[in-house]
Design an enzyme around this catalytic site. Structure first.
Site, PDB file in Angstrom:
ATOM      1  N   GLY A   1     -12.484  -0.716   0.230  1.00 26.02           N
ATOM      2  CA  GLY A   1     -13.281   0.059   1.173  1.00 26.02           C
ATOM      3  C   GLY A   1     -13.871   1.300   0.540  1.00 26.02           C
ATOM      4  O   GLY A   1     -14.927   1.762   0.930  1.00 26.02           O
ATOM      5  N   MET A   2     -13.178   1.825  -0.427  1.00 29.40           N
ATOM      6  CA  MET A   2     -13.601   3.109  -0.957  1.00 29.40           C
ATOM      7  C   MET A   2     -14.231   2.998  -2.346  1.00 29.40           C
ATOM      8  O   MET A   2     -15.120   3.764  -2.687  1.00 29.40           O
ATOM      9  CB  MET A   2     -12.405   4.038  -1.035  1.00 29.40           C
ATOM     10  CG  MET A   2     -12.780   5.452  -1.349  1.00 29.40           C
ATOM     11  SD  MET A   2     -11.460   6.592  -1.001  1.00 29.40           S
ATOM     12  CE  MET A   2     -10.526   6.507  -2.485  1.00 29.40           C
TER      13      MET A   2
ATOM     14  N   VAL B   1      -5.271  -5.007 -16.696  1.00 28.25           N
ATOM     15  CA  VAL B   1      -4.049  -5.810 -16.573  1.00 28.25           C
ATOM     16  C   VAL B   1      -4.435  -7.220 -16.180  1.00 28.25           C
ATOM     17  O   VAL B   1      -5.155  -7.425 -15.207  1.00 28.25           O
ATOM     18  CB  VAL B   1      -3.112  -5.208 -15.502  1.00 28.25           C
ATOM     19  CG1 VAL B   1      -1.833  -6.001 -15.431  1.00 28.25           C
ATOM     20  CG2 VAL B   1      -2.834  -3.748 -15.815  1.00 28.25           C
TER      21      VAL B   1
ATOM     22  N   ASP C   1       1.965   2.111  -1.224  1.00 26.53           N
ATOM     23  CA  ASP C   1       1.270   0.855  -0.922  1.00 26.53           C
ATOM     24  C   ASP C   1       1.778  -0.244  -1.843  1.00 26.53           C
ATOM     25  O   ASP C   1       0.999  -0.984  -2.419  1.00 26.53           O
ATOM     26  CB  ASP C   1      -0.241   1.047  -1.076  1.00 26.53           C
ATOM     27  CG  ASP C   1      -1.012  -0.119  -0.474  1.00 26.53           C
ATOM     28  OD1 ASP C   1      -0.418  -0.863   0.333  1.00 26.53           O
ATOM     29  OD2 ASP C   1      -2.177  -0.299  -0.829  1.00 26.53           O
TER      30      ASP C   1
ATOM     31  N   PRO D   1       2.862  -7.219  -3.170  1.00 29.83           N
ATOM     32  CA  PRO D   1       2.770  -8.136  -4.315  1.00 29.83           C
ATOM     33  C   PRO D   1       1.417  -8.100  -5.008  1.00 29.83           C
ATOM     34  O   PRO D   1       1.350  -8.211  -6.220  1.00 29.83           O
ATOM     35  CB  PRO D   1       3.045  -9.498  -3.697  1.00 29.83           C
ATOM     36  CG  PRO D   1       3.866  -9.199  -2.503  1.00 29.83           C
ATOM     37  CD  PRO D   1       3.386  -7.877  -1.989  1.00 29.83           C
TER      38      PRO D   1
ATOM     39  N   ASP E   1      -2.948   0.035  -8.596  1.00 29.18           N
ATOM     40  CA  ASP E   1      -3.583   0.492  -7.371  1.00 29.18           C
ATOM     41  C   ASP E   1      -2.800   1.587  -6.685  1.00 29.18           C
ATOM     42  O   ASP E   1      -2.009   1.378  -5.774  1.00 29.18           O
ATOM     43  CB  ASP E   1      -3.833  -0.649  -6.385  1.00 29.18           C
ATOM     44  CG  ASP E   1      -4.936  -0.223  -5.426  1.00 29.18           C
ATOM     45  OD1 ASP E   1      -5.307   0.963  -5.467  1.00 29.18           O
ATOM     46  OD2 ASP E   1      -5.428  -1.067  -4.671  1.00 29.18           O
TER      47      ASP E   1
END
Lengths: 810, 199
Positions: A106-107, A176, A216, A219, A234
């Protein structure tokens, strides 16, 4: 004010002339039309709208403008220029060639970059254009980058550089490659999965140590490479614990994924702490182990409810291969209350490591207790119903409830954990015991090379250390180990106090008589202590035990209090000259225990009445044991008692067996009294008293017979002796039979068993004496036995026939 | 009408998995919903929870349950969000009550007895977009000044985005009286505008 003014408005309106009211209606109608069109999400131009109604424009326009102004053009997050999805990728960022887009949120978006100089691929996270002019959002975005840039950990994505201010906000990080944790975990064994999560937990702990909360964890945010190395990425929600305390909310972006939310996460405006990440880790572990989410539901509201309230389906129910230890770890991380969870991700990692090492894990999820309690409470209600319906006897009911209570003692986690003995646990208690014995040696002996003062420091130091580490460990959530330490402290404390008092000559007042001292008269190398010192040492330990009971909620400290209480009472007796009685008049020595027993009974009952059932249950057994000890001692050792018996009841010859039978009478009275108390624990006491009765009576009868028979054999012609022997001979099996049948009323199995044994002994004595060498006795027994068995089989028919017979006669 | 940003389009885009579409929905309704939430919250709840937090929760719930939402009319998404907001507010109030009883129990954080613990998080509430904005504050002051009946009309028409027919059903009045009430409410609002300057 509102309604009154409204009314006034209306009144003034109605008083007005026809025309204005009409006009107002028209304006209102036009306004309503505007609102309706607006509600249909139509963009209505005020100018055009007013042009269509020129006669109303004067009044209508300002109203519509006011209405529109409410939207507030100054609102900071108006949608920016559209076309974001099609936005062209920049050519280069921070000197990296942009090869394409990896993902989008979203950002921001994540781009694939190529570093020409180092020849490696990188991931570049870039803020969406809409937010670039928005200072708070930019700030937050760069904050994430800075937070990450501070740390370096093999299992956390690395950040290479931050974008320059003149470029679009972005940062360059390690690329990654790997699969998401759940996907990567699918083909793995349970051990491999546990090892993987352990690495993740350690990395999360590392983050926490650097004052960063991830917030947050899921998996898809944990990628696993081909060599099974997980990497956390993230940090969209990551928050530095040590920043200026300001969090920048991100407009339009969802905070976290509800599937992995912690209960506190679901509450608007609640606080987060490292244990929230622990919960998310627990959810991830659950999903990896079972393949499904612990709290998934059809709707968000239901899911939130489950996260907050429901114990997840046990992992073993979903996948029977999951070992109990991993289930424990998982449920401990998924505790609803943060304080019940692992205090840190590091502790969770340690427990996972324990599992991998094949050791017992420390986790004791309260989920089990609540699962068990729920079911058991229901069952206890059933049992109560069954007792009312007389399916169960009161005794069976008490028995069931006692075993159930042992299971559901939630506050007493220690007991729950102690149900299984394990090597580390045995070692722990062995260590504690050796420590105690070692300390006791330091107190008991004087050493040439070790001055008393140093011994004091040593013992005090050890005691202090056990206490300090005990309460720390306990607070960290390793209850079993913590309690072992604290328990050791309880044992060390009186010794330490005693040693201090000896060295500092505190309470060194000797007893009035030298003989009264227990440890006062010892010689070198022993260390002498006065009774007063002993007494004070124990007395001062009691409040410590009491406090620990409150602090840990573990009733094992009640046991300590009871034991210390006994010790204190006995030392009190010592101070009153008890020891001299032991030598000169053992009867009185035992007699003096009786008041102590009474005190224990009263205090146990008082504690129980106050509602501390877990504490009182250690006082009752002490009281019972003391009573039995005192009465038995009295019967065996109290000469005046015996002499009185001999004087007044000459036929008893003053034999102590009669005194034991009298004791049995006392126990019978006591049990009858205790049985009247409306308390399950008192009923247990009554049962304990009842329990010893047959042993007392039957053994005494047997011994009486034995002595009498012996005397008779010495002089076969003596008819008095013969009669006495024969009386006991006949009495023994009869009393045994009485016990056998009286076992029915209170369901006393030991009445039955001891009755049977002594009946057999009686039958044998009859054969030896009464029916010497006569075969009719065993044959009679065969007939009697068969008759009884047949009679029992046809019991009801016989009973009916007999009652009919009696009625017929009547 | 801009089709790209129409609610229907955004909802459909989000259901197909476009995260950004939701972001746009959020922006589109944020302010209107914030106003509604502000007036739906009880004063007690307002003292412990922020409008922003409730909003965040509402949108979270919405994004999670969007698949259950069926688009019927242009206003239906707003009505749906408003219903979710009701639910979240009730829920938050209930939870806060329970929390009050449990009081403070976060012991792991830095304190005198635990100097190594991490710093308490969120000791200050996060940036409050809603509360910080001056325009919103003025609007709130004006709305607070209005009689309850008038304020309700403006909230329903402007912020909940209902048609006058829907409003009349909601409040149990005829459409005509709703229109009149709304008219007077706006007139009163204009009068207040003179007293409370916009900027």
């Amino acid at each position: 004010m509102s309604s009154e003014e409204t009314r006034k408005d209306r009144q003034s309106d109605s008083r007005g002339e026809e025309r204005p009211l009409d006009r107002e209606r028209k304006v209102a109608e036009a306004l309503a039309a505007y609102v309706d069109r607006h509600a249909g999400e139509e963009t209505v131009d005020i100018d055009e709208f007013c042009k269509a109604r020129p006669e109303l424009e004067e009044e209508l326009r300002p109203l519509l403008e006011s209405l529109n102004a409410m939207d507030g053009s100054s609102f900071p997050f108006q949608p920016g220029p559209e076309g974001e999805p099609g936005e062209k990728l920049p050519e280069r960022l921070s000197g990296h060639k942009i090869l394409g887009q990896i993902g989008a949120g979203g950002m921001g978006r994540v781009l694939l970059g190529y570093d020409d100089r180092l020849g490696r691929k990188v991931a570049i996270k870039i803020l969406n254009r809409r937010y670039r002019e928005n200072e708070p959002v930019r700030q937050r975005f760069m904050q994430e980058a800075r937070a990450l840039a501070h740390i370096s950990h093999p299992n956390i994505v690395r950040i290479f550089s931050l974008g320059q201010p003149e470029e679009a906000p972005h940062f360059v990080m390690e690329l990654v490659e790997g699969a998401s944790l759940v996907e990567a975990g699918r083909p793995l064994t349970l051990r491999q999965k546990a090892a993987l999560i352990q690495k993740v937990a350690l990395a999360v702990d590392f983050l926490h140590q650097h004052q960063i909360l991830h917030r947050d964890l899921k998996p898809t945010n944990i990628l696993v490479s081909a060599d099974l190395e997980p990497k956390i990425l993230d940090f969209g929600l990551a928050q530095q614990l040590e920043s200026d305390g300001r969090r920048v909310t991100r407009p339009g972006e969802i905070m976290g994924t509800p599937d992995y939310f912690s209960p506190e996460h679901t509450v608007p405006g609640s606080r987060f702490d490292p244990r929230s990440d622990v919960f998310s880790l627990g959810t991830v572990l659950y999903e990896v182990l079972t393949g499904s989410l612990p709290f998934h539901a059809e709707s968000f509201a239901e899911q939130v409810r489950r996260i907050r309230e429901e114990v997840p389906i046990l992992p073993r129910r979903r996948n029977p291969d999951v070992p109990g230890e991993l289930q424990d770890i998982c449920l401990k991380a998924l505790e609803k209350k943060p304080e019940n969870r692992y205090a840190s991700a590091g502790e969770m990692a340690n427990d996972l490591e324990r599992y991998l090492a094949g050791e017992k894990v420390h986790a004791v999820p309260t989920a089990y207790a609540s699962l068990i309690t729920g079911k058991i409470e229901q069952h206890i209600q059933d049992l109560e119903g069954w007792r009312r319906d007389e399916i169960l006897s009161q005794y069976e009911f008490d028995g069931f409830r006692k075993s159930y209570n042992r299971l559901i003692e939630r506050e007493d986690a220690w007991i729950l954990e102690a149900r299984r003995l394990t090597l580390p646990q045995v070692t722990l208690y062995l260590g504690a015991w050796i420590l105690t014995v070692g300390t006791a040696l330091l107190f008991l002996f004087q050493f040439i090379r070790l001055p008393g003062k140093i011994a004091v420091v040593l013992v005090m130091g050890v005691a202090g250390l056990t206490f300090w580490s005990g309460q720390r460990i306990w607070k960290r959530g390793q209850l079993r180990i913590g309690i072992a330490f604290l328990l050791t402290f309880c044992l060390l404390l009186p010794i330490a106090l005693l040693l201090t008092m000896i060295e500092a000559h505190i309470a060194a007042v000797p007893s009035p008589h030298k003989k009264w001292e227990l440890l006062g008269n010892v010689e070198e190398p022993y260390r002498a202590a006065t009774n007063a010192q002993l007494w004070w040492a124990i007395l001062l330990t009691l409040p410590a035990c009491g406090w620990l009971r409150r602090f840990t909620h573990s009733s094992v400290f009640s046991l300590m209090i009871a034991v210390m209480g006994v010790a204190l009472s006995l030392v009190t007796l010592l101070r009153l000259g008890w020891l001299e009685f032991a030598k000169n008049d053992p009867g009185w020595f035992y007699f003096r225990i009786l008041p102590v027993a009474a005190i224990f009974f009263i205090s146990a009952f008082a504690i129980e009445r106050l509602g501390f059932f877990n504490d009182s249950r250690y006082f009752y057994p002490v009281a019972v044991v003391l009573t039995l000890m005192a009465l038995s001692g009295l019967a065996a050792e109290h000469h005046p008692y015996r002499e009185w018996l001999e004087r007044n009841l000459a036929w008893t010859r003053g034999q102590i067996e009669y005194l034991f039978i009298a004791n049995a009478g006392i126990y019978f009275a006591l049990q009858a009294v205790c049985d009247r108390f409306p308390s399950a624990q008192m009923r247990a006491v009554a049962k304990a008293f009842r329990f010893v009765i047959p042993g007392h009576i039957l053994t005494s009868l047997f011994l009486l017979w034995f002595h009498a028979y012996d005397r008779w054999q010495d002089e076969l012609g003596d008819l008095v002796r013969k009669r006495e022997a024969r009386t006991f001979e006949i009495l023994l099996p009869i009393v045994a039979c009485l016990f056998i049948f009286s076992s029915i009323r209170k369901q006393m199995k030991n009445f039955f068993v001891s009755g049977m044994i002594f009946l057999a002994i009686g039958i044998i004595t009859w054969q030896v004496d009464l029916f010497e060498r006569q075969s009719r006795w065993p044959i009679l027994l065969l007939i009697l036995g068969s008759l009884l068995m047949v009679g029992a089989t046809r019991y009801s028919a016989i009973k009916l026939a007999v009652s009919r017979l009696f009625r017929g006669r009547a | 009408m801009d089709f790209r940003t129409s609610t229907y389009d955004l909802v459909e885009r989000f259901k197909r998995g476009d995260a950004e579409a939701f972001s746009l929905v959020f922006q589109k309704y944020q302010r209107r919903l914030a106003m509604l939430v502000h007036y739906k919250m009880s004063p007690e709840l307002r003292s412990v929870a922020e409008v922003d937090d409730i909003l965040q929760e509402v949108f979270l719930a919405a994004s999670r349950d969007m698949n259950q939402f069926t688009y019927q009319s242009p206003g239906s998404l707003m009505a749906w969000l408003s219903r979710i907001a009701d639910h979240v507010i009730v829920d938050a109030a209930r939870y806060q009550n329970r929390e009050k009883r449990r009081a403070e129990e976060l012991l792991r954080f830095r304190s005198k007895s635990n100097p190594e613990g991490p710093e308490p998080v969120d000791s200050e509430t996060p940036s409050r977009l809603f509360a910080r904005e001056e325009g919103v504050q003025i609007l709130l002051r004006k709305l607070d000044e209005l009689p309850g009946e008038y304020r309700e009309m403006i909230l329903l028409a402007k912020f909940e985005g209902l048609t006058t027919k829907e409003i009349s059903e909601r409040v149990g009045k005829s459409r005509e009286s709703v229109a009149l009430l709304l008219h007077r409410a706006l007139k009163r609002f204009r009068e207040l505008e003179a007293r409370i300057p916009s900027k």
